[in-house]
Design a protein around this motif. Structure first.
Motif, mmCIF file in Angstrom:
data_model
loop_
_atom_site.group_PDB
_atom_site.id
_atom_site.type_symbol
_atom_site.label_atom_id
_atom_site.label_comp_id
_atom_site.label_asym_id
_atom_site.label_seq_id
_atom_site.Cartn_x
_atom_site.Cartn_y
_atom_site.Cartn_z
ATOM 1 N N ASN A 33 3.227 -7.454 -3.288
ATOM 2 C CA ASN A 33 1.881 -7.353 -2.719
ATOM 3 C C ASN A 33 1.762 -8.193 -1.447
ATOM 4 O OD1 ASN A 33 -1.030 -6.605 -2.911
ATOM 5 N ND2 ASN A 33 -1.263 -8.807 -3.151
ATOM 6 N N ASP A 34 2.302 -9.405 -1.466
ATOM 7 C CA ASP A 34 2.270 -10.253 -0.272
ATOM 8 C C ASP A 34 3.013 -9.592 0.883
ATOM 9 O OD1 ASP A 34 0.831 -12.132 -1.659
ATOM 10 O OD2 ASP A 34 2.523 -13.492 -1.992
ATOM 11 N N HIS A 35 4.118 -8.932 0.561
ATOM 12 C CA HIS A 35 4.890 -8.249 1.603
ATOM 13 C C HIS A 35 4.069 -7.113 2.213
ATOM 14 C CE1 HIS A 35 8.575 -6.990 3.664
ATOM 15 N NE2 HIS A 35 8.229 -5.742 3.379
ATOM 16 N N LEU A 36 3.356 -6.364 1.378
ATOM 17 C CA LEU A 36 2.504 -5.285 1.874
ATOM 18 C C LEU A 36 1.398 -5.831 2.769
ATOM 19 C CD1 LEU A 36 2.110 -3.164 -1.387
ATOM 20 C CD2 LEU A 36 3.261 -2.439 0.711
ATOM 21 N N GLN A 37 0.810 -6.934 2.353
ATOM 22 C CA GLN A 37 -0.305 -7.522 3.098
ATOM 23 C C GLN A 37 0.141 -8.070 4.446
ATOM 24 O OE1 GLN A 37 -2.376 -10.615 0.919
ATOM 25 N NE2 GLN A 37 -4.311 -10.080 1.892
ATOM 26 N N GLN A 38 1.338 -8.595 4.502
ATOM 27 C CA GLN A 38 1.834 -9.216 5.729
ATOM 28 C C GLN A 38 2.502 -8.231 6.683
ATOM 29 O OE1 GLN A 38 4.434 -12.252 4.196
ATOM 30 N NE2 GLN A 38 2.783 -13.269 3.062
ATOM 31 N N HIS A 39 2.949 -7.087 6.151
ATOM 32 C CA HIS A 39 3.714 -6.147 6.977
ATOM 33 C C HIS A 39 3.137 -4.731 6.945
ATOM 34 C CE1 HIS A 39 6.956 -9.137 7.472
ATOM 35 N NE2 HIS A 39 6.765 -9.423 6.196
ATOM 36 N N TYR A 40 1.804 -4.607 6.750
ATOM 37 C CA TYR A 40 1.191 -3.282 6.631
ATOM 38 C C TYR A 40 1.381 -2.440 7.884
ATOM 39 C CZ TYR A 40 -2.556 -5.442 9.379
ATOM 40 O OH TYR A 40 -3.266 -6.091 10.357
ATOM 41 N N GLY A 41 1.601 -3.081 9.030
ATOM 42 C CA GLY A 41 1.769 -2.343 10.274
ATOM 43 C C GLY A 41 3.166 -1.778 10.457
ATOM 44 N N GLU A 42 4.055 -2.049 9.517
ATOM 45 C CA GLU A 42 5.442 -1.597 9.612
ATOM 46 C C GLU A 42 5.715 -0.480 8.605
ATOM 47 O OE1 GLU A 42 7.836 -5.057 8.948
ATOM 48 O OE2 GLU A 42 6.606 -6.309 10.265
ATOM 49 N N LYS A 43 6.848 0.180 8.758
ATOM 50 C CA LYS A 43 7.271 1.174 7.785
ATOM 51 C C LYS A 43 7.828 0.452 6.559
ATOM 52 C CE LYS A 43 10.104 5.326 7.243
ATOM 53 N NZ LYS A 43 11.061 6.258 7.909
ATOM 54 N N ILE A 44 7.295 0.767 5.402
ATOM 55 C CA ILE A 44 7.684 0.060 4.180
ATOM 56 C C ILE A 44 8.192 1.061 3.148
ATOM 57 C CG2 ILE A 44 6.842 -1.335 2.235
ATOM 58 C CD1 ILE A 44 4.855 -2.618 4.133
ATOM 59 N N ARG A 45 9.352 0.773 2.589
ATOM 60 C CA ARG A 45 9.938 1.625 1.561
ATOM 61 C C ARG A 45 9.622 1.044 0.188
ATOM 62 N NH1 ARG A 45 15.034 1.311 1.309
ATOM 63 N NH2 ARG A 45 15.430 3.350 0.353
ATOM 64 N N VAL A 46 9.284 1.923 -0.753
ATOM 65 C CA VAL A 46 8.956 1.483 -2.109
ATOM 66 C C VAL A 46 10.161 0.803 -2.747
ATOM 67 C CG1 VAL A 46 8.212 2.227 -4.404
ATOM 68 C CG2 VAL A 46 7.231 3.294 -2.380
ATOM 69 N N GLN A 47 11.351 1.268 -2.419
ATOM 70 C CA GLN A 47 12.550 0.650 -2.991
ATOM 71 C C GLN A 47 12.654 -0.821 -2.589
ATOM 72 O OE1 GLN A 47 15.003 2.108 -5.197
ATOM 73 N NE2 GLN A 47 15.277 -0.120 -5.362
ATOM 74 N N ARG B 116 -4.857 0.604 1.549
ATOM 75 C CA ARG B 116 -6.018 -0.292 1.569
ATOM 76 C C ARG B 116 -5.867 -1.336 2.668
ATOM 77 N NH1 ARG B 116 -8.441 -4.124 -3.333
ATOM 78 N NH2 ARG B 116 -9.832 -5.331 -1.991
ATOM 79 N N TYR B 117 -4.722 -1.993 2.763
ATOM 80 C CA TYR B 117 -4.533 -3.022 3.781
ATOM 81 C C TYR B 117 -4.609 -2.429 5.186
ATOM 82 C CZ TYR B 117 -3.141 -6.270 0.088
ATOM 83 O OH TYR B 117 -3.126 -7.079 -1.030
ATOM 84 N N ARG B 118 -4.067 -1.231 5.354
ATOM 85 C CA ARG B 118 -4.099 -0.603 6.672
ATOM 86 C C ARG B 118 -5.522 -0.227 7.082
ATOM 87 N NH1 ARG B 118 1.373 3.255 6.323
ATOM 88 N NH2 ARG B 118 2.817 1.605 7.017
ATOM 89 N N ILE B 119 -6.280 0.330 6.158
ATOM 90 C CA ILE B 119 -7.647 0.736 6.472
ATOM 91 C C ILE B 119 -8.535 -0.479 6.693
ATOM 92 C CG2 ILE B 119 -9.695 1.913 5.593
ATOM 93 C CD1 ILE B 119 -7.493 3.781 6.561
ATOM 94 N N GLU B 120 -8.361 -1.526 5.890
ATOM 95 C CA GLU B 120 -9.133 -2.754 6.088
ATOM 96 C C GLU B 120 -8.896 -3.330 7.476
ATOM 97 O OE1 GLU B 120 -9.676 -4.658 1.605
ATOM 98 O OE2 GLU B 120 -7.927 -5.206 2.805
ATOM 99 N N ALA B 121 -7.632 -3.345 7.895
ATOM 100 C CA ALA B 121 -7.311 -3.859 9.226
ATOM 101 C C ALA B 121 -7.931 -2.984 10.310
ATOM 102 C CB ALA B 121 -5.796 -3.934 9.397
ATOM 103 N N ALA B 122 -7.865 -1.668 10.112
ATOM 104 C CA ALA B 122 -8.428 -0.746 11.098
ATOM 105 C C ALA B 122 -9.941 -0.897 11.202
ATOM 106 C CB ALA B 122 -8.065 0.689 10.724
ATOM 107 N N MET B 123 -10.616 -1.056 10.071
ATOM 108 C CA MET B 123 -12.073 -1.227 10.087
ATOM 109 C C MET B 123 -12.466 -2.475 10.879
ATOM 110 S SD MET B 123 -12.989 -0.155 6.152
ATOM 111 C CE MET B 123 -14.771 -0.320 6.316
ATOM 112 N N GLN B 124 -11.671 -3.503 10.761
ATOM 113 C CA GLN B 124 -11.954 -4.736 11.500
ATOM 114 C C GLN B 124 -11.688 -4.547 12.991
ATOM 115 O OE1 GLN B 124 -13.361 -7.453 10.118
ATOM 116 N NE2 GLN B 124 -13.517 -8.286 12.179
ATOM 117 N N LEU B 125 -10.577 -3.912 13.335
ATOM 118 C CA LEU B 125 -10.229 -3.711 14.741
ATOM 119 C C LEU B 125 -11.193 -2.763 15.441
ATOM 120 C CD1 LEU B 125 -6.333 -3.459 14.458
ATOM 121 C CD2 LEU B 125 -7.658 -5.326 15.490
ATOM 122 N N LEU B 126 -11.770 -1.828 14.708
ATOM 123 C CA LEU B 126 -12.710 -0.885 15.305
ATOM 124 C C LEU B 126 -14.022 -1.539 15.713
ATOM 125 C CD1 LEU B 126 -12.061 2.190 13.000
ATOM 126 C CD2 LEU B 126 -11.724 2.132 15.483
#
Length: 246
Positions: free
Chosen positions: A135-149, A180-190
């Motif tokens: 979860n921490d990795h998702l929160q810190q790197h949401y702007g990158e391509k992330i593999r479930v593996q 969720r992390y991506r949309i939250e960030a986008a809502m703030q940037l908008l």
């Protein structure tokens, strides 16, 4: 034994974290719980009954909700769709929405649905500490391509175990948490100047159309409509959004 909509309405009145509603085949509310009434900024149930989403929500949201209703009235089911609802106090809240068609004698006569507020993670779950790494990795790197593996490797689990435990602990799949992390960030940037395309890229979306589709599916309107809603809000100067909850 089948429970009537009136009985269910009364039961759901006791759940402040769940929105409950029934609509007829024209998309008009026939039953709603008091949670929905309050989140619409209204005081009485009769202010909602008989009205459609177009009459109760800002145009961009109302149009999206009406389209969603039409899909369900055509026979589709919406199950655990992650959505953002922005409440009358301007605070966004995440929920999982489920809508089902209602049939009588083989004919669809309406729809029934609930939106359940997303609760806090189950920090007492035995694997929470391991999942937290992912979860921490998702929160810190949401702007990158992330593999479930990669997330599974961080947690020391198989992909199947990771997805199963994520649902139990976070109530969401890893993919939904990332969204969720991506949309939250986008809502703030908008809220700030900058092109919509650049915001989408910064939040991990491959192109502007993918960003617009995901944002609309989650928030109920396009990024441009959301920004316009913020700009037209009396509270914009205070840095707050302005819309209602579905």
């Amino acid at each position: 034994m089948n429970l009537s909509a009136d009985t269910m309405e009364g039961l759901f009145d006791a759940l402040p974290d769940v929105v409950f509603f029934v609509k007829d085949q024209l998309g008009r509310y026939t039953h709603v719980n008091l949670t929905l009434v309050k989140r619409l900024g209204l005081k009485r149930r009769d202010q909602v009954i008989g009205r459609s989403v177009d009459a109760l929500f800002p145009p961009a949201l109302g149009h999206t909700f009406a389209q969603q209703d039409q899909q369900v009235l055509a026979g589709e089911r919406i199950d655990n769709q992650l959505e953002v609802h922005v409440f009358p106090n301007r605070a966004p809240g995440w929920c999982l929405t489920r809508k089902l068609p209602v049939e009588q004698r083989g004919r669809i006569v309406g729809l029934i649905g609930i939106s359940r507020d997303l609760g806090l993670p189950d920090i007492r779950h035995p694997v929470y500490a391991r999942l937290r790494k992912a979860n921490d990795h998702l929160q810190q790197h949401y702007g990158e391509k992330i593999r479930v593996q990669n997330l599974a490797d961080l947690s020391g689990m198989s992909v199947a175990q990771l997805e199963r435990h994520f649902r139990r602990v976070f109530q969401l799949t890893p993919q939904q948490v990332l969204a969720r992390y991506r949309i939250e960030a986008a809502m703030q940037l908008l809220r700030e100047p900058g092109s919509v395309a650049d915001i989408g890229m910064a939040c991990g979306f491959t192109d502007q159309s993918a960003f617009a589709r995901q944002f609309k599916a989650t928030v109920g309107m396009t990024p441009r409509d959301y920004r316009q809603l913020l700009l037209s809000s009396p509270s914009h100067a205070a840095g707050q959004g302005a819309t209602e909850a579905s």
